[in-house]
Design a protein around this motif. Sequence first.
Motif: not given
Length: 393
Positions: A181-190
């Motif tokens: 129902r909902s998404v909240d990305i805190a961070s992403a990376g390599l």
Amino acid sequence: MNCKGMIKYLSVALLLCSCTENELQLREREQQFVIRFSTANVCTEVVTRTASPLTGGTMLRILAFRRIGESPDLSMDRYMGEGTYRAINGSGVLEPVSSLLLRTGTYDFYALTPDLAVANVDHEGDGAKCAVAVEHGMDYATSLTAGQTVSEASPTVVLNDLGRHCTKLIFELMPKAGNIRSVDIASAGLTNMTRAPVSAILNTALPIMGVSKSEELTIEGSEFSVPDDDLNTSAFAVVLPREAGKFKFKMNVAFNERELAEFVADMPETLAFTAGTQYTFTLKMKGGSVELILTVLPWNDSVMQEQDDIGAFAPTPILIHVGTWEDVEIPGNTGAGNTTVGVGKWVANPEVDAEIGAFGLTEVGGEGVPWTSEENVPGETGGSKTDPDPDAV
């Protein structure tokens, strides 16, 4: 003639020489005129790509050199001056910020964006001549427009297209599933990215061979786009090219306002990041599993493009199924219950290295990548081609 007379005539002679010298300097200054530049575009090194006008506000530095030998050679050619310019409204038109002044003659013009300082243009300093220092986050592109004759009556130079020297990475979440129902990305990376800065001679490829891979790329959640109706969201970063080697993918995301879940996986050691190319890492949810799909394309938008434009892919993408997190458990958004997302087990695609090798994705130069529409490309799941020319012997 007495001394007093000699002094008198000497004073007159010095005055005449001074006037003559001032007149010569004035005439030389009058011979200089403002150089105008037009149609500044950017493209990748792939011959099938069309160029795009520079985004409005993009800054360029343009340097002029007078050739010493038969062909352009920055180690020998004479530096004649430089100016800075700003692209207007994505039209390719450039307005001067500080104008380049030249006299009538034939010159080689080097353009670069962003308008980085170019070191040791006149051979007087230590180190390599005409070197620039490039960092992560810079959409660094250059061009050479050689052998252009300008005069006060014909002061306009049409620049050749700029070629990109860095790489674009896109991180995308496609969570459409029954109980999301909902998404909240805190961070992403390599992890294990090329160490910056990298110093290069103007208008040459960034020399990353042998450079350590000791930096980590992290994109904060605030940089991701607002989720659409299907809860898809994405963000991008510009990075230095990277040789093949070990690295990890990471994404921290909260579903249904629950606790953060960290999706971490070892990436194929055979994968290199090529200049002028964009790589999209997509987390795609499918029931109780989450797939990681890699999409590779020529970097197909203009310099300093806004985030709203990411994901506008060109035809014939290379699609590679990197692997899957199996047995993922995501609690619903109602009731107390369990608040922890179970990320399951990462299972790498056993054919991923073969697919990467088949499309030339192992080399920084990107030799042999099939961008034309006539080539076959792999699909996301089993049954697709991994050989770009299955009939080849």
